[in-house]
Each structure stands twice: as C-alpha cells, then as structure tokens.
Design a protein around this motif. Structure first.
Motif, PDB file in Angstrom:
ATOM      1  N   ARG A  97       4.425  -9.467  43.528  1.00  0.00           N
ATOM      2  CA  ARG A  97       4.986  -8.642  44.583  1.00  0.00           C
ATOM      3  C   ARG A  97       3.895  -7.965  45.419  1.00  0.00           C
ATOM      4  N   THR A  98       2.670  -7.961  44.919  1.00  0.00           N
ATOM      5  CA  THR A  98       1.618  -7.260  45.652  1.00  0.00           C
ATOM      6  C   THR A  98       0.919  -8.163  46.659  1.00  0.00           C
ATOM      7  N   GLY A  99       0.521  -9.326  46.240  1.00  0.00           N
ATOM      8  CA  GLY A  99      -0.176 -10.248  47.140  1.00  0.00           C
ATOM      9  C   GLY A  99       0.506 -11.592  47.112  1.00  0.00           C
ATOM     10  N   ILE A 100       1.218 -11.951  48.193  1.00  0.00           N
ATOM     11  CA  ILE A 100       2.066 -13.127  48.174  1.00  0.00           C
ATOM     12  C   ILE A 100       1.264 -14.407  48.041  1.00  0.00           C
ATOM     13  N   THR A 101      -0.013 -14.407  48.472  1.00  0.00           N
ATOM     14  CA  THR A 101      -0.800 -15.627  48.368  1.00  0.00           C
ATOM     15  C   THR A 101      -1.713 -15.611  47.147  1.00  0.00           C
ATOM     16  N   SER A 102      -1.445 -14.756  46.190  1.00  0.00           N
ATOM     17  CA  SER A 102      -2.214 -14.736  44.956  1.00  0.00           C
ATOM     18  C   SER A 102      -1.218 -14.710  43.807  1.00  0.00           C
ATOM     19  N   PRO A 103      -1.369 -15.514  42.798  1.00  0.00           N
ATOM     20  CA  PRO A 103      -2.521 -16.345  42.449  1.00  0.00           C
ATOM     21  C   PRO A 103      -2.594 -17.672  43.210  1.00  0.00           C
ATOM     22  N   ASP A 104      -3.564 -18.502  42.797  1.00  0.00           N
ATOM     23  CA  ASP A 104      -3.851 -19.729  43.533  1.00  0.00           C
ATOM     24  C   ASP A 104      -2.687 -20.703  43.563  1.00  0.00           C
ATOM     25  N   ASN A 105      -1.887 -20.760  42.476  1.00  0.00           N
ATOM     26  CA  ASN A 105      -0.785 -21.726  42.478  1.00  0.00           C
ATOM     27  C   ASN A 105       0.260 -21.372  43.531  1.00  0.00           C
ATOM     28  N   VAL A 106       0.448 -20.079  43.788  1.00  0.00           N
ATOM     29  CA  VAL A 106       1.384 -19.666  44.838  1.00  0.00           C
ATOM     30  C   VAL A 106       0.787 -19.958  46.212  1.00  0.00           C
ATOM     31  N   ALA A 107      -0.501 -19.690  46.367  1.00  0.00           N
ATOM     32  CA  ALA A 107      -1.157 -19.981  47.646  1.00  0.00           C
ATOM     33  C   ALA A 107      -1.066 -21.462  47.978  1.00  0.00           C
ATOM     34  N   ASP A 108      -1.315 -22.303  46.980  1.00  0.00           N
ATOM     35  CA  ASP A 108      -1.258 -23.745  47.189  1.00  0.00           C
ATOM     36  C   ASP A 108       0.159 -24.183  47.551  1.00  0.00           C
ATOM     37  N   MET A 109       1.166 -23.599  46.896  1.00  0.00           N
ATOM     38  CA  MET A 109       2.558 -23.933  47.157  1.00  0.00           C
ATOM     39  C   MET A 109       2.949 -23.599  48.591  1.00  0.00           C
ATOM     40  N   LEU A 110       2.416 -22.479  49.121  1.00  0.00           N
ATOM     41  CA  LEU A 110       2.768 -22.027  50.463  1.00  0.00           C
ATOM     42  C   LEU A 110       1.857 -22.595  51.536  1.00  0.00           C
ATOM     43  N   GLY A 111       0.870 -23.396  51.127  1.00  0.00           N
ATOM     44  CA  GLY A 111       0.004 -24.032  52.107  1.00  0.00           C
ATOM     45  C   GLY A 111      -1.228 -23.241  52.485  1.00  0.00           C
ATOM     46  N   PHE A 112      -1.555 -22.180  51.711  1.00  0.00           N
ATOM     47  CA  PHE A 112      -2.766 -21.403  51.966  1.00  0.00           C
ATOM     48  C   PHE A 112      -3.912 -21.928  51.108  1.00  0.00           C
ATOM     49  N   PRO A 113      -5.156 -21.715  51.536  1.00  0.00           N
ATOM     50  CA  PRO A 113      -6.292 -22.180  50.725  1.00  0.00           C
ATOM     51  C   PRO A 113      -6.422 -21.374  49.427  1.00  0.00           C
ATOM     52  N   LYS A 114      -6.842 -22.057  48.364  1.00  0.00           N
ATOM     53  CA  LYS A 114      -7.068 -21.383  47.090  1.00  0.00           C
ATOM     54  C   LYS A 114      -8.367 -20.580  47.155  1.00  0.00           C
ATOM     55  N   GLN A 115      -8.403 -19.466  46.403  1.00  0.00           N
ATOM     56  CA  GLN A 115      -9.626 -18.665  46.346  1.00  0.00           C
ATOM     57  C   GLN A 115     -10.527 -19.085  45.194  1.00  0.00           C
ATOM     58  N   ASN A 116      -9.915 -19.753  44.182  1.00  0.00           N
ATOM     59  CA  ASN A 116     -10.674 -20.311  43.065  1.00  0.00           C
ATOM     60  C   ASN A 116     -11.553 -19.280  42.361  1.00  0.00           C
ATOM     61  N   THR A 117     -10.983 -18.132  42.084  1.00  0.00           N
ATOM     62  CA  THR A 117     -11.677 -17.123  41.277  1.00  0.00           C
ATOM     63  C   THR A 117     -10.892 -16.923  39.985  1.00  0.00           C
ATOM     64  N   PRO A 118     -11.531 -16.398  38.933  1.00  0.00           N
ATOM     65  CA  PRO A 118     -10.809 -16.174  37.669  1.00  0.00           C
ATOM     66  C   PRO A 118      -9.577 -15.299  37.859  1.00  0.00           C
ATOM     67  N   GLU A 119      -9.668 -14.345  38.768  1.00  0.00           N
ATOM     68  CA  GLU A 119      -8.541 -13.442  38.980  1.00  0.00           C
ATOM     69  C   GLU A 119      -7.364 -14.161  39.657  1.00  0.00           C
ATOM     70  N   THR A 120      -7.680 -15.000  40.657  1.00  0.00           N
ATOM     71  CA  THR A 120      -6.598 -15.674  41.377  1.00  0.00           C
ATOM     72  C   THR A 120      -6.057 -16.879  40.626  1.00  0.00           C
ATOM     73  N   GLN A 121      -6.765 -17.328  39.589  1.00  0.00           N
ATOM     74  CA  GLN A 121      -6.274 -18.444  38.794  1.00  0.00           C
ATOM     75  C   GLN A 121      -5.363 -17.975  37.666  1.00  0.00           C
ATOM     76  N   ALA A 122      -5.305 -16.684  37.445  1.00  0.00           N
ATOM     77  CA  ALA A 122      -4.393 -16.124  36.444  1.00  0.00           C
ATOM     78  C   ALA A 122      -3.077 -15.759  37.126  1.00  0.00           C
ATOM     79  N   ILE A 123      -2.029 -15.634  36.309  1.00  0.00           N
ATOM     80  CA  ILE A 123      -0.720 -15.223  36.815  1.00  0.00           C
ATOM     81  C   ILE A 123      -0.439 -13.812  36.320  1.00  0.00           C
ATOM     82  N   TYR A 124      -0.038 -12.916  37.208  1.00  0.00           N
ATOM     83  CA  TYR A 124       0.147 -11.516  36.861  1.00  0.00           C
ATOM     84  C   TYR A 124       1.619 -11.126  36.903  1.00  0.00           C
ATOM     85  N   ILE A 125       1.942 -10.109  36.121  1.00  0.00           N
ATOM     86  CA  ILE A 125       3.286  -9.563  36.116  1.00  0.00           C
ATOM     87  C   ILE A 125       3.355  -8.397  37.088  1.00  0.00           C
ATOM     88  N   SER A 126       4.280  -8.508  38.067  1.00  0.00           N
ATOM     89  CA  SER A 126       4.529  -7.453  39.030  1.00  0.00           C
ATOM     90  C   SER A 126       3.216  -6.976  39.637  1.00  0.00           C
TER      91      SER A 126
END
Length: 400
Positions: free
Chosen positions: A341-370
């Motif tokens: 809910r905080t960053g719609i294009t993070s993590p990377d799997n969501v960014a890739d799904m929406l057509g945005f470039p991946k950031q490829n960092t450990p933080e963006t490769q994890a999935i967070y709760i809320s």
C-alpha cells in the motif's frame, strides 16, 4: 474412396457415354463429401480458433530449468537448444507446432540430435518382450534416448488419440456441410430450371436438340441478377424453376449442433468458453488454461525433462505461464495495491507486472506486509517489523 462414390462415378461414366445426352446437358453439378486429413482440418474455422487459443498459450510460456528444490538454473546449455531448436524453427514455432500436432494426431515425437531438436513423422512404435518401446522411421531404428513419444492418453498405452481420430465422423460431417454451403454461394447461389416437353426427347430429332441447346445457352448466359432473358417457347414446351436440394436451414441447424461438439474433443465446452469470452476474458483464458493447456504443459514437461536429462536426473524443464497476463491493467493495479500500500511499484514483481523497470535491490526483491516493511516468510518477520527483536520484546514488556 467409398463404395458409394465408386458406384456414383461408375454410373456417371455410363451416362457420359451417351453422346446425345452429353450434347444436350453439357454441364452437371455434383456435391461430394470431404475426408479429414492434416492438410484440410484447419479449414474448419472453429477447430482452427480453438487450436490457436490452446497452442498460443503454450507458445507464450517461458521455458525454464529447475533443480529438485524448485530453484531456477539459468544459462544451462540445454536451454540454448530449447531456445533455438533447429535452423528452420524458432522456439515459439517449435512449441506451437508440437502442440498442434499433439492435438490433431494425439501424439508427437520430439527428437534430440545432439544440440538440435526436430519433430519426427511417420514413426512406427512397438514394445518388445521386456516392454521397452522401440522407434522406427522408414525402417531405421532410432535410439530411445534420442526420441520421446508424447501421447494424449486415451485407452491405449502405446498410442495417443487426437481430434483427427476422436472427432473424425463429426469433422467430416461439419466440413462437408460447410463445403456445400460455401460452394453454393460462391457460385452465386443454386439456380436450376426444369424444361418440360410434351413429346419424348429424341436424340435423332435435330430440330429438337437444337432448340434445347439454344434454351440452355440462354439460361447459362445469365451471369448477373439484373439480367433478364426472354425465352419464347412453342406449344408443348414449358420451363419451371427447380427448388434447390440444398436446404440451408437444415444444414445450419446441423452445424449449430455439431460444430460445438468439436471443442469437446479438445477438452473445451464451446458454449461455456464462448459465454466467458463475452463476459470476462480473464475467466475465459483461465478456463482454457485449466481445462486444456495445463495438462499439456505437464505432459510436455515430463517428456522433455526425460529427453534432455534422463530418468536419473533431478533437473526438470518447466513451462511457466504468467496468469496475470490474462487480467486487465486495472486488476493488476489493484493486486499491486493490495500487496504493497505504500509503494505501488515495489517490490520488483509488482513493478514488472505493471510494466515498470525493476530496481533489483534486496529490499525491492522482498515482499512486504502493508506499510510495516515486514518481509513475508522471514523468521520473526512480524516482530522485526517494529524495528528489531530486542526492541519489540522491550515494547511488549512495557505494554504489559
């Protein structure tokens, strides 16, 4: 050729021997049936559409290699062969052709020749006394480690069943009915006349034959609907319009019933599939995927894994289809919003799904709760979300 056609052709040849008859009635129209084979089956638009939908899903799948733990193995030499199977087919074309052959014939034979893949045809198979399958092409035996026999299993352990066999009778009926209607209207419709004479037709009566030929010439020269022919007839001669033996409504009723049956031979209920396409494309694609595509994927995975790595390997070829591709963009946005809910294009799997470039960092490769920035699946993830295990323990103690 069937007995009925042989008899029909024999009688037709006998009639042709009568020269006087041929002089008067120079043109005939005969409607024959159609026999289904590999070349003409795709002329049926319904079969073609369903096969396209199934094989296109297979063609769009990503082919990956995994170990026994499900971890993806990248840059393996065998993947290069799959991506470039031979000099005349790309990976997409190869998979599509393999799927279409599998659906039509019920079986397909991929051959691995060192670093090239081919699809063999005219393969003869048999089991020996030790129940080992042997393969021969034009009398030449192919080593079993080079070839796989992918079967759409019915009730025979050595032979698959496809729509050419399962739906042969229905297909021939449908294609013959379609051909009759197509031929009729491609010729501008069926129009015939009956010439009635009070006297008997006499082949020796030159004047009578000349008159009949003149009438035929007049009728055959009508090539436009705006053309009007006035044919003066003497006493004892009348012309009536013949009703077409092709009854469109009955043929269309037949097609409306039996064309839908063709989908069932491919594992699809056409009524359900058509209704879903009209109301919800995503559900239609998921229906097709679960009913038809998924079992084919599993079968191909099993055989290609054995073909490339043998039965003692823990490596497995996998077909992966991104089901999210079937949903509209607004749904993808909602999925991403629900994940983070905080960053719609993070993590990377969501960014890739929406057509945005991946950031490829450990933080963006994890999935967070809320918005707690807690990694899913990590030990003590919920505790660590408040800033560390010790701080959390202290906070819980203070709260108590």
């Amino acid at each position: 050729m069937g007995l009925r056609d042989m008899l029909s052709n024999f009688l037709y040849r006998q009639v042709e021997k009568r020269g006087w008859f041929e002089d008067i009635f120079s043109n005939t129209i005969r409607y024959g049936g159609r026999y289904v084979n590999d070349e003409n089956i795709l002329e049926s638009s319904d079969v073609y559409e369903l096969m396209q939908d199934i094989s296109n899903q297979m063609m769009l799948a990503d082919i990956v290699l995994e170990d026994s733990q499900g971890n993806e193995i990248k840059n393996h030499p065998k993947l290069k062969t799959l991506r470039n199977p031979n000099n005349y087919l790309t990976q997409s074309e190869f998979i599509k052709l393999m799927t279409n052959t599998y659906l039509l014939q019920g079986e397909v034979f991929p051959v691995l020749d060192v670093d090239q893949m081919h699809l063999a045809s005219n393969v003869y198979t048999e089991l020996d006394d030790r129940l080992i399958e042997h393969f021969k092409i034009n009398g030449t035996e192919i080593p079993s480690f080079m070839i796989r026999h992918i079967k759409n299993i019915g009730s025979n352990h050595l032979k698959g069943v496809g729509i050419l066999e399962l739906g042969k009778s229905t297909l021939e009926g449908v294609m013959s009915a379609e051909k009759v209607l197509t031929d009729k209207y491609s010729k501008g419709g069926f129009l015939a006349f009956l010439l009635k004479l009070d006297a008997h037709i006499n082949p020796q009566n030159a004047a009578q034959s000349k008159l009949i030929n003149a009438i035929l010439d007049q009728l055959e020269s009508i090539d436009e609907s705006r053309t009007v022919k006035l044919i003066p007839l003497g006493k004892g001669y009348t012309i009536d319009t013949l009703k077409s033996p092709i009854e469109d409504e009955k043929i269309l009723s037949f097609l409306n019933v039996y064309k839908k049956d063709l989908g069932k031979f491919l594992g699809i209920n056409v009524d359900t599939y058509t209704a879903l396409i009209k109301s919800d494309l995503e559900k239609a694609m998921m229906y097709l995927h679960n009913k038809a595509v998924k079992p084919i994927m599993r079968n191909f995975e099993d055989h290609l894994s054995l073909l490339f790595f043998g039965k003692n390997s823990d490596k497995r070829i996998k077909f992966k289809i991104n089901i999210i591709d079937f949903v509209p963009y607004s749904t993808k946005t909602n999925i991403g919003y629900n994940i983070v809910r905080t960053g719609i294009t993070s993590p990377d799997n969501v960014a890739d799904m929406l057509g945005f470039p991946k950031q490829n960092t450990p933080e963006t490769q994890a999935i967070y709760i809320s918005n707690d920035l807690s990694k899913i699946g990590e030990k003590k993830a919920t505790d660590d979300s408040l800033g560390g295990g010790e701080n959390n323990e202290q906070k819980r103690t203070a709260d108590n």
